[in-house]
Each structure stands twice: as structure tokens, then as C-alpha cells.
Design a protein around this motif. Structure first.
Motif, short mmCIF file in Angstrom:
data_model
loop_
_atom_site.label_atom_id
_atom_site.label_comp_id
_atom_site.label_asym_id
_atom_site.label_seq_id
_atom_site.Cartn_x
_atom_site.Cartn_y
_atom_site.Cartn_z
N GLY A 27 -1.90 3.21 0.05
CA GLY A 27 -1.01 3.06 1.05
C GLY A 27 -0.09 4.41 1.52
O GLY A 27 0.30 4.63 2.50
N THR A 277 0.64 0.66 8.03
CA THR A 277 -0.51 0.01 7.61
C THR A 277 -0.37 -0.48 6.02
O THR A 277 -0.40 -1.40 5.34
CB THR A 277 -1.96 0.50 7.74
OG1 THR A 277 -2.07 0.67 9.15
CG2 THR A 277 -3.14 -0.37 7.17
N SER A 278 0.16 0.87 5.32
CA SER A 278 0.22 0.51 3.86
C SER A 278 1.33 -0.54 3.49
O SER A 278 1.28 -1.09 2.55
CB SER A 278 0.50 1.97 3.24
OG SER A 278 1.92 2.54 3.73
N ASP A 281 -0.12 -3.94 4.24
CA ASP A 281 -1.15 -4.24 3.33
C ASP A 281 -0.15 -4.68 2.04
O ASP A 281 -0.62 -5.81 1.42
CB ASP A 281 -1.94 -3.23 2.95
CG ASP A 281 -2.88 -2.89 3.87
OD1 ASP A 281 -2.87 -3.96 5.02
OD2 ASP A 281 -3.90 -1.82 4.11
N SER A 285 -0.20 -8.15 -0.07
CA SER A 285 -0.80 -8.14 -1.43
C SER A 285 0.27 -8.85 -2.50
O SER A 285 -0.35 -9.68 -3.34
CB SER A 285 -1.06 -6.66 -1.94
OG SER A 285 -1.30 -6.64 -3.32
#
Length: 348
Positions: A27, A277-278, A281, A285
Motif C-alpha cells: 500500500g 487505495t492503500s 484497503d 483489512s
């Protein structure tokens, strides 16, 4: 290195919240497409889409000794304001400046200002830039006038970059620690229609998140609504983790149908949507590491119902180490605290 913790008269003050970090996987190096080309000195020219962490290192290397003295701190620097004491890099508030120099001032040269802007824009999804700049124009006379930055540790090693201002706390930490999303606790907000916004918050760039949550409420049956609706709002800064044995307000998602849960998933996607995006995500998570949405509850609050129209302006999605507290009265303030480990504590 004395921080300038400023709280303006048009927003409540808030307390510190414990640190967050972001994904150790690929990420941090993710490139965000669509950023405008930037120019830095000589061999330090910045390629479009360079990761914020990469450019933070270039920025750090460009600072003079005088600049570092003003905005750079040891990784474990402790602020002491008399009534509050804790790690400065883990602090969050709805309206504050972590250091005195604003990013648009002549404290920074034009190359440094370009690097800071690149870091800022690449923490945000490109299709959200226009909306975030509108928020800054409405709330803070635009970008650069009232925002400030700080750096902790040393980029390339253990470090964190923090940008603050009215209705903003953003972070990048180059994966310096485990377990936490967004590089630390973050804050966003908007007062598009004045301090006391009208019902349905005209022009507010974040109001669609509340409308999505209200669609979930509309799908609930009468018994479920009684579970979901709570009288009193928690304090703004009440975003500490309760852990798996916590008593989360509202309706447990395990008491929802599959269709209702599907709508909650859509809400969650809208919440993380503005960020690179990282970071998105990693937030998901972290949530999944503690059992996902099935370990969460969703609450709506009677208090803070702007216009008394039962379109709930204030709501909260919470799990063992996940808090997304949307407080839409008198205007939008959103407190975010996400980790994969509920043992992470808030500062005293």
C-alpha cells in the motif's frame, strides 16, 4: 519545538486520540494516477503519482536547520499543555494546527510547497480532489492559508507526516508501525451552509455518507429501529476502542438481514472512498481482522437531529477496534479510529 495547538471559536475543542498506522503491504508504495506534475529542485524532480512517503523524504531532506527546528520532532515527542499530556504525533482534533507555520506562508519555498501539495493530493483519491478543495474553501479560506504540517522521526526510517487544519487531520507514516489504518486517527468535516447547517446539509461534500446510512435505517423493521435508535450522543472525542467484549450502541449487524447488511457494506465503501487505495484497503483489512461487520453495531441518534425531520444526522458504526463516528450537528464532523488490535490505547 513547541507545537501550536489552535482551536478556533467556530468549532469545539477535542481531546487526543491514540495513534494509527497503515498497511505494511504494498500500500505505501501505491501510485495514485492523475496527480498534476510537480517540480522540485534538480535531481529531486517529482514524478506524477509518486507515493506520499517518497515525497515526504524529499521534503525532509530539503528543510533547513531552522525549518527542522520548527516542524520536526522526535518519533516519541511528548506534548505537555498542562491539562493534557501525550504523544503529539497521535493527537487529533476537529480544528487545530500542529505547528505554527502555515503551508502557504513564506516559511516554505515554492518547491517545498509543491512537495507538500503533492503529498496532500496523493493521500486522496483523484476524483475527490475537487470536493476536498471545496471543503477547504468553505471552511478554511482555501488550501494553504490555515493548514500546517509536522514530521516525526526520520523519513526513510521510522517516521510520520501529519497535516492539520480546520476539519482536517491527515497522515502518512511509511508503514512505520503495525496494526493501524490511515497512518493514525483521522478527522474530516465540512460546514458548507454555515456553522448551523440546514436540514439535509446543502452543498456538504460528505452528506451523501449520512444519506446512505439513513437508507439502512429505512430498511429496518419497527423492532430493529428501536434497537438502532439511541437518545444521547457520545462526546465527539469518544472513539476509544472497546475490544471484543465492548457494549456497542445501536443494533448489532448480526440482527440484520442479508439485504440490510448489504446496504451497510455500501455505507462502508462510501466512508473509505475519499482515500488512496492503500489506506482504504488497510481500513477494511483491520476491520476484517476483528471479525468484520458481523462484530459491529450501527447506531442512530435522536439528539442532533437537525430540523427534527428524522433524517438522522448523527450515527456511528463501531466494532472492537473500529469506530467511524459521523456527527452531523450543527455541521459535519467525522472521527475515524481504525486498527486491527483493540489493545491500542488513547492518550491520557
Amino acid at each position: 519545538m513547541t507545537p501550536n495547538i489552535r482551536v478556533c471559536s467556530d468549532c469545539e475543542s477535542s481531546s487526543e486520540v491514540s495513534r494509527r498506522e497503515f498497511l505494511r503491504s504494498a500500500g505505501a508504495a501505491a501510485l495514485v494516477v492523475g496527480a498534476a506534475p510537480l517540480v522540485a529542485r534538480g535531481a529531486d524532480a517529482i514524478a506524477p503519482g509518486s507515493a506520499p512517503e517518497t515525497v515526504t523524504k524529499l521534503l525532509y531532506e530539503s528543510l533547513s536547520d531552522a525549518q527542522r527546528k520548527e516542524i520536526c520532532f522526535a518519533w516519541d515527542f511528548v506534548e505537555d499543555t498542562g491539562d493534557k499530556r501525550g504523544l503529539l504525533r497521535t493527537r487529533i482534533a476537529n480544528n487545530w494546527n500542529i505547528t505554527k507555520p502555515t503551508i502557504g506562508s513564506d516559511f516554505y519555498n515554492k518547491d517545498q510547497q509543491a512537495m507538500i501539495k503533492h503529498i496532500f493530493e496523493n493521500l486522496i483519491q483523484p476524483d475527490w480532489h475537487k470536493r476536498i478543495y471545496k471543503q477547504l474553501e468553505d471552511d478554511a479560506q482555501g488550501y494553504g492559508e490555515h493548514q500546517s504540517i509536522a514530521m516525526f522521526g526520520k523519513p526513510g526510517e521510522k517516521f510520520e507526516f501529519v497535516m492539520t487544519g480546520r476539519h482536517m487531520t491527515l497522515r502518512a507514516d511509511g508503514n512505520s508501525e503495525e496494526h493501524v489504518a490511515f497512518g493514525g486517527p483521522i478527522f474530516y468535516g465540512h460546514a458548507a451552509d454555515g456553522f448551523n447547517e440546514k436540514p439535509n446539509h446543502p452543498g456538504n461534500v460528505f452528506w451523501h455518507q449520512a444519506l446512505a446510512a439513513n437508507k439502512v435505517y429505512a430498511m429496518l423493521d419497527e423492532k430493529q429501529r428501536k434497537q438502532a435508535l439511541v437518545d444521547k450522543l457520545p462526546k465527539e472525542q469518544s472513539v476509544a476502542f472497546q475490544g471484543p467484549s465492548g457494549q456497542f450502541p445501536g443494533i448489532p449487524l448480526t440482527d440484520m438481514s442479508s439485504d440490510q447488511k448489504g446496504l451497510v457494506k455500501e455505507v462502508l465503501q462510501k466512508l473509505v472512498e475519499p482515500y488512496r487505495t492503500s489506506d482504504r484497503d488497510e481500513a477494511l483489512s483491520c476491520l476484517n481482522a476483528q471479525g468484520g461487520l458481523d462484530k459491529c453495531a450501527l447506531a442512530f441518534y435522536r439528539e442532533g437531529d437537525v430540523g427534527n425531520d428524522q433524517v438522522w444526522d448523527c450515527w456511528r458504526l463501531e466494532g472492537p477496534s473500529f469506530v467511524w463516528y459521523y456527527r452531523g450537528a450543527p455541521h459535519v464532523h467525522v472521527w475515524v479510529n481504525v486498527a486491527d488490535n483493540p489493545g491500542i490505547k488513547l492518550n491520557a
